[in-house]
Design a protein around this motif. Sequence first.
Motif, PDB file in Angstrom:
ATOM      1  N   GLU A  26      74.474  77.473  81.068  1.00 43.70           N
ATOM      2  CA  GLU A  26      75.902  77.155  80.969  1.00 43.70           C
ATOM      3  C   GLU A  26      76.056  75.750  80.394  1.00 43.70           C
ATOM      4  O   GLU A  26      75.168  74.922  80.530  1.00 43.70           O
ATOM      5  CB  GLU A  26      76.562  77.208  82.349  1.00 43.70           C
ATOM      6  CG  GLU A  26      76.496  78.555  83.030  1.00 43.70           C
ATOM      7  CD  GLU A  26      77.337  79.623  82.345  1.00 43.70           C
ATOM      8  OE1 GLU A  26      78.270  79.275  81.600  1.00 43.70           O
ATOM      9  OE2 GLU A  26      77.035  80.811  82.546  1.00 43.70           O
ATOM     10  N   HIS A  27      77.208  75.481  79.766  1.00 42.80           N
ATOM     11  CA  HIS A  27      77.503  74.112  79.336  1.00 42.80           C
ATOM     12  C   HIS A  27      77.399  73.213  80.566  1.00 42.80           C
ATOM     13  O   HIS A  27      77.761  73.616  81.675  1.00 42.80           O
ATOM     14  CB  HIS A  27      78.918  73.989  78.776  1.00 42.80           C
ATOM     15  CG  HIS A  27      79.154  74.739  77.509  1.00 42.80           C
ATOM     16  ND1 HIS A  27      78.351  74.629  76.395  1.00 42.80           N
ATOM     17  CD2 HIS A  27      80.130  75.610  77.160  1.00 42.80           C
ATOM     18  CE1 HIS A  27      78.821  75.390  75.425  1.00 42.80           C
ATOM     19  NE2 HIS A  27      79.900  76.001  75.868  1.00 42.80           N
ATOM     20  N   ALA A  28      76.923  71.986  80.372  1.00 40.50           N
ATOM     21  CA  ALA A  28      76.779  71.066  81.491  1.00 40.50           C
ATOM     22  C   ALA A  28      77.089  69.635  81.071  1.00 40.50           C
ATOM     23  O   ALA A  28      76.784  69.234  79.944  1.00 40.50           O
ATOM     24  CB  ALA A  28      75.365  71.133  82.065  1.00 40.50           C
ATOM     25  N   LEU A  29      77.694  68.901  81.981  1.00 41.83           N
ATOM     26  CA  LEU A  29      77.861  67.454  81.848  1.00 41.83           C
ATOM     27  C   LEU A  29      76.941  66.822  82.868  1.00 41.83           C
ATOM     28  O   LEU A  29      76.995  67.168  84.054  1.00 41.83           O
ATOM     29  CB  LEU A  29      79.302  67.034  82.132  1.00 41.83           C
ATOM     30  CG  LEU A  29      80.326  67.329  81.058  1.00 41.83           C
ATOM     31  CD1 LEU A  29      81.723  66.988  81.550  1.00 41.83           C
ATOM     32  CD2 LEU A  29      80.016  66.541  79.802  1.00 41.83           C
ATOM     33  N   THR A  30      76.097  65.903  82.434  1.00 40.60           N
ATOM     34  CA  THR A  30      75.138  65.254  83.322  1.00 40.60           C
ATOM     35  C   THR A  30      75.348  63.751  83.296  1.00 40.60           C
ATOM     36  O   THR A  30      75.357  63.143  82.227  1.00 40.60           O
ATOM     37  CB  THR A  30      73.689  65.588  82.906  1.00 40.60           C
ATOM     38  OG1 THR A  30      73.509  67.005  82.978  1.00 40.60           O
ATOM     39  CG2 THR A  30      72.681  64.909  83.806  1.00 40.60           C
ATOM     40  N   TYR A  31      75.516  63.183  84.477  1.00 40.77           N
ATOM     41  CA  TYR A  31      75.649  61.734  84.632  1.00 40.77           C
ATOM     42  C   TYR A  31      74.314  61.180  85.110  1.00 40.77           C
ATOM     43  O   TYR A  31      73.784  61.628  86.133  1.00 40.77           O
ATOM     44  CB  TYR A  31      76.755  61.402  85.640  1.00 40.77           C
ATOM     45  CG  TYR A  31      76.816  59.938  85.998  1.00 40.77           C
ATOM     46  CD1 TYR A  31      77.281  59.000  85.074  1.00 40.77           C
ATOM     47  CD2 TYR A  31      76.392  59.481  87.241  1.00 40.77           C
ATOM     48  CE1 TYR A  31      77.325  57.652  85.392  1.00 40.77           C
ATOM     49  CE2 TYR A  31      76.441  58.132  87.559  1.00 40.77           C
ATOM     50  CZ  TYR A  31      76.909  57.229  86.636  1.00 40.77           C
ATOM     51  OH  TYR A  31      76.949  55.893  86.938  1.00 40.77           O
ATOM     52  N   ILE A  32      73.752  60.218  84.384  1.00 38.43           N
ATOM     53  CA  ILE A  32      72.481  59.598  84.757  1.00 38.43           C
ATOM     54  C   ILE A  32      72.799  58.445  85.709  1.00 38.43           C
ATOM     55  O   ILE A  32      73.364  57.435  85.307  1.00 38.43           O
ATOM     56  CB  ILE A  32      71.706  59.074  83.528  1.00 38.43           C
ATOM     57  CG1 ILE A  32      71.586  60.152  82.440  1.00 38.43           C
ATOM     58  CG2 ILE A  32      70.336  58.533  83.946  1.00 38.43           C
ATOM     59  CD1 ILE A  32      70.885  61.403  82.856  1.00 38.43           C
ATOM     60  N   VAL A  54      75.782  62.944  79.523  1.00 36.46           N
ATOM     61  CA  VAL A  54      75.166  63.799  78.506  1.00 36.46           C
ATOM     62  C   VAL A  54      75.832  65.175  78.548  1.00 36.46           C
ATOM     63  O   VAL A  54      76.018  65.734  79.628  1.00 36.46           O
ATOM     64  CB  VAL A  54      73.652  63.964  78.778  1.00 36.46           C
ATOM     65  CG1 VAL A  54      72.997  64.801  77.704  1.00 36.46           C
ATOM     66  CG2 VAL A  54      72.978  62.628  78.930  1.00 36.46           C
ATOM     67  N   PHE A  55      76.191  65.717  77.387  1.00 39.44           N
ATOM     68  CA  PHE A  55      76.698  67.085  77.303  1.00 39.44           C
ATOM     69  C   PHE A  55      75.578  67.984  76.802  1.00 39.44           C
ATOM     70  O   PHE A  55      74.962  67.705  75.772  1.00 39.44           O
ATOM     71  CB  PHE A  55      77.892  67.176  76.345  1.00 39.44           C
ATOM     72  CG  PHE A  55      78.393  68.575  76.172  1.00 39.44           C
ATOM     73  CD1 PHE A  55      79.125  69.192  77.166  1.00 39.44           C
ATOM     74  CD2 PHE A  55      78.116  69.282  75.011  1.00 39.44           C
ATOM     75  CE1 PHE A  55      79.578  70.498  77.013  1.00 39.44           C
ATOM     76  CE2 PHE A  55      78.571  70.587  74.843  1.00 39.44           C
ATOM     77  CZ  PHE A  55      79.309  71.185  75.847  1.00 39.44           C
ATOM     78  N   LEU A  56      75.304  69.051  77.549  1.00 43.55           N
ATOM     79  CA  LEU A  56      74.286  70.027  77.152  1.00 43.55           C
ATOM     80  C   LEU A  56      74.971  71.357  76.858  1.00 43.55           C
ATOM     81  O   LEU A  56      75.760  71.843  77.681  1.00 43.55           O
ATOM     82  CB  LEU A  56      73.256  70.210  78.271  1.00 43.55           C
ATOM     83  CG  LEU A  56      72.488  68.955  78.666  1.00 43.55           C
ATOM     84  CD1 LEU A  56      71.705  69.188  79.938  1.00 43.55           C
ATOM     85  CD2 LEU A  56      71.570  68.532  77.543  1.00 43.55           C
TER      86      LEU A  56
END
Length: 83
Positions: A26-32, A54-56
């Motif tokens: 699925e599309h994902a937004l990831t905050y480091i 980051v957008f995956l």
Amino acid sequence: MLNKQKGILYSCYYQEKLEKEQLVEEHALTYIQSGSIQLFKPDATNVFVEGDIVFLRRNQLAKGEKIPGTNGEPFKSVSIFLT
């Protein structure tokens, strides 16, 4: 440590480096939150550090290396899956 509930994933890794390859379903937004991550593509390598988002894209093979912070902090991230 992984905890995935209702489309949210919290990741925390203490290992020196963790290389991983997986299909992003699925599309994902990831905050480091701490540390950094290197994402490898056939034509480029992208490095994302603490504070980056980051957008995956979905249905994409993600190859990456999660690296703890230089101050001894583990790699931490929070991902929200857009279903």
